[in-house]
Design an enzyme around this catalytic site. Structure first.
Site, PDB file in Angstrom:
ATOM      1  N   MET A   1      46.415  48.021  29.176  1.00  0.00           N
ATOM      2  CA  MET A   1      45.795  48.350  30.448  1.00  0.00           C
ATOM      3  C   MET A   1      45.969  47.157  31.386  1.00  0.00           C
ATOM      4  SD  MET A   1      41.773  49.047  31.388  1.00  0.00           S
ATOM      5  CE  MET A   1      41.179  47.778  30.323  1.00  0.00           C
ATOM      6  N   PRO A   2      46.893  47.234  32.323  1.00  0.00           N
ATOM      7  CA  PRO A   2      47.035  46.152  33.302  1.00  0.00           C
ATOM      8  C   PRO A   2      45.812  46.091  34.216  1.00  0.00           C
ATOM      9  CG  PRO A   2      48.971  47.560  33.289  1.00  0.00           C
ATOM     10  CD  PRO A   2      47.931  48.240  32.474  1.00  0.00           C
TER      11      PRO A   2
END
Length: 64
Positions: A1-2
């Site tokens: 998850m950036p």
């Protein structure tokens, strides 16, 4: 998850500009790192201008 965290002063940043920042930051991660937009989170922190400083000085610009 950036996760992307953008910090700006709390002077004259419109909701439209925030929308464009979120879209643009997401596009960068998509294009450069092949990240999925549905898992990319962008947070915009608005810092009070009096809490911002540079060049050894406190920024005291006028809020509008």
């Amino acid at each position: 998850m950036p996760y992307i965290n953008i910090k700006v002063t709390d002077t004259n940043v419109t909701n439209e500009q925030k929308k464009l920042l979120i879209e643009g930051a997401t596009e960068l991660l998509m294009n450069i790192l092949n990240k999925k937009p549905e898992t990319t989170h962008v947070i915009i922190d608005e810092i009070p201008i009096e809490n911002w400083g540079f060049n050894r000085k406190q920024s005291l610009g006028n809020k509008k």
